[in-house]
Design an enzyme around this catalytic site. Structure first.
Site, PDB file in Angstrom:
ATOM      1  N   ARG A 216       0.866  -0.932  -0.038  1.00 40.74           N
ATOM      2  CA  ARG A 216       0.090   0.087  -0.116  1.00 40.74           C
ATOM      3  C   ARG A 216       0.961   1.270  -0.042  1.00 40.74           C
ATOM      4  O   ARG A 216       0.568   2.097  -0.883  1.00 40.74           O
ATOM      5  CB  ARG A 216      -0.864  -0.029   1.116  1.00 40.74           C
ATOM      6  CG  ARG A 216      -1.459   1.128   1.754  1.00 40.74           C
ATOM      7  CD  ARG A 216      -2.903   1.298   0.921  1.00 40.74           C
ATOM      8  NE  ARG A 216      -3.872   2.011   1.888  1.00 40.74           N
ATOM      9  CZ  ARG A 216      -3.567   3.384   2.259  1.00 40.74           C
ATOM     10  NH1 ARG A 216      -2.512   3.979   1.658  1.00 40.74           N
ATOM     11  NH2 ARG A 216      -4.466   3.981   3.071  1.00 40.74           N
TER      12      ARG A 216
ATOM     13  N   ASP B 182     -12.955  -1.902  -4.893  1.00 44.63           N
ATOM     14  CA  ASP B 182     -13.717  -1.293  -3.613  1.00 44.63           C
ATOM     15  C   ASP B 182     -14.989  -0.988  -4.337  1.00 44.63           C
ATOM     16  O   ASP B 182     -15.237  -0.822  -5.523  1.00 44.63           O
ATOM     17  CB  ASP B 182     -13.009  -0.035  -3.313  1.00 44.63           C
ATOM     18  CG  ASP B 182     -13.772   0.618  -1.972  1.00 44.63           C
ATOM     19  OD1 ASP B 182     -13.364   0.312  -0.959  1.00 44.63           O
ATOM     20  OD2 ASP B 182     -14.742   1.271  -1.894  1.00 44.63           O
TER      21      ASP B 182
ATOM     22  N   TYR C 122     -23.740   6.668  -0.849  1.00 50.73           N
ATOM     23  CA  TYR C 122     -22.508   7.259  -0.904  1.00 50.73           C
ATOM     24  C   TYR C 122     -22.348   8.480  -1.865  1.00 50.73           C
ATOM     25  O   TYR C 122     -21.714   9.606  -1.673  1.00 50.73           O
ATOM     26  CB  TYR C 122     -21.209   6.234  -1.365  1.00 50.73           C
ATOM     27  CG  TYR C 122     -20.973   5.433  -0.012  1.00 50.73           C
ATOM     28  CD1 TYR C 122     -19.847   6.137   0.922  1.00 50.73           C
ATOM     29  CD2 TYR C 122     -21.298   4.143   0.296  1.00 50.73           C
ATOM     30  CE1 TYR C 122     -19.425   5.368   1.933  1.00 50.73           C
ATOM     31  CE2 TYR C 122     -21.020   3.393   1.236  1.00 50.73           C
ATOM     32  CZ  TYR C 122     -19.823   3.986   2.175  1.00 50.73           C
ATOM     33  OH  TYR C 122     -19.370   3.231   3.051  1.00 50.73           O
TER      34      TYR C 122
END
Ligand code: CP3
Length: 344
Positions: free
Chosen positions: A36, A73, A149
């Site tokens: 990451r 995601d 969202y």
């Protein structure tokens, strides 16, 4: 060994109880944190197929899981449709707002979007690196959760989205329709790229009042599942309507899911007794109990394994693995499952 997850989802007897964990790739693993860091941001990691495939495979090197879920995601869909998306450190996702018909119409249909192509590329790379008994899972968010969202711009609020759903505002109806269509295209692409099972995450399903659930949870997910199965008949699907308590069996019937994933506050045996024959339950150890580990985790794990038969169960958590979970607790969890089932 056959594929235990596919066996359970298609009504065959598995050689062992299938196990995987939501967010099994992630910050609790030092090797994830290293990649990451190398990628830069979380979104960069999602869109670099070599690195995304690497972090997808990391947990499989440590643990004998039965499934691998592609690293991406649920917010890749709004991003591909043209929403601004950022992941803010210690805050989570922040998106541009969509709150009227003009803003809904301005979204792209995401056909051929580079974001989707990157996820497909990751799937291909992961598939090439999987052991034959491991099933590859693709996923997307359910229209209600993704819409909320997009409407709120973040994960912490739901008020504007709930009001729009309650009034069936025309722009909200159109946004959900567009998310249904785009999700079908995206999931079909994932199956073409190698996904063998799909999971649809409706993380905020439990926030809708029960009277709105059929229209905004059941119906959009059913349309997504039907759309994918027009292209891939019988494709196995797991639906996660988080927080809907005694509503999981109705969700399974409405969406024709092969399994429903259940949050930790609901008893799996209660869900199972209402399910159509051949539909399985997934879950539902509390992520907090995995993080705590020890005797309580073992007791909780044994209780779940004794409560539901392995032919109708996919062992998982009630929600994603927590960041501060010691990785050795996952080893102990797998040992406890195999031992309880006499498969150690
Ligand atoms: O499960 C897996 O291992 C596959 C990858 C995966 C991620 N997110 C990676 C991720 C999956 C399946 C998701 C789904 C997802 N994303 C959901 C549905 C499931 C759920 O948790 O209810 C939701 C609501 C999101 C949106 C999202 N993504 C949020 C709210 C956050 C921030 C929260 C946090 O933990 O920081 C993310 C970021 C995210 N997605 C991370 C990971 C590994 C952490 C990012 C990091 O490395 O900093």
């Amino acid at each position: 060994m056959g594929k235990a997850l596919l066996d359970v989802l298609t009504g065959r007897t598995p050689e062992r109880r299938p196990v995987w964990l939501m967010r099994q790739a992630g910050r609790y693993l030092a090797e994830y944190r290293a990649v990451r860091q190398e990628a830069g941001s979380f979104l960069d990691l999602c869109y670099k197929p070599d690195l995304a495939a690497e972090v997808t495979l990391q947990p499989l090197r440590r643990y004998d899981f039965d499934a691998s879920i592609v690293f991406a995601d649920i917010l890749v869909v709004p991003h591909a449709m043209g929403s601004d998306l950022k992941f803010v450190e210690n805050e989570g996702p922040v998106l541009s707002l969509v709150r009227n018909m003009d803003e809904v119409n301005a979204l792209s249909d995401a056909k051929g979007a580079w974001q989707f192509e990157r996820v497909y590329e990751t799937l291909g790379k992961v598939k090439a690196g999987l052991a034959p008994h491991v099933t590859l899972i693709g996923f997307c968010g359910a229209p209600w959760t993704v819409a909320s969202y997009m409407i709120e711009g973040r994960g912490s609020d739901r008020a504007v989205a709930l009001a729009a759903a309650a009034k069936a505002e025309p722009w909200f109806v159109r946004l959900v329709d567009r998310l249904v269509d785009t999700s079908i295209d995206y999931l079909v692409g994932q199956v073409k790229a190698g996904a063998e099972v799909l999971q649809i995450f409706d993380s905020w399903a439990g926030d809708l009042p029960e009277g709105l659930r059929a229209r905004w949870v059941h119906e959009p997910i059913a349309r997504v599942v039907d759309g994918v199965r027009k292209v891939f008949p019988g494709l196995p699907v797991i639906v996660f309507g988080r927080g809907i308590g005694n509503g999981h069996a109705a969700l399974a019937r409405a969406t024709h899911a092969n399994a429903v994933s259940v949050e930790q506050d609901t008893r799996l045996s209660d869900v199972l007794k209402d399910l159509p024959a051949g539909v399985a339950v997934q879950g539902n150890l509390a992520p907090e109990r995995l993080m705590a580990g020890g005797a309580d985790m073992i007791a909780g794990t044994e209780a779940i394994c004794r409560e539901v038969p392995m032919a109708r169960h996919v062992f998982n958590l009630g929600h994603g693995i927590l960041q501060h979970t010691p990785p050795e607790h996952v080893t102990a969890l797998l040992e406890a499952i195999r031992k309880t089932d006499g498969r150690a």
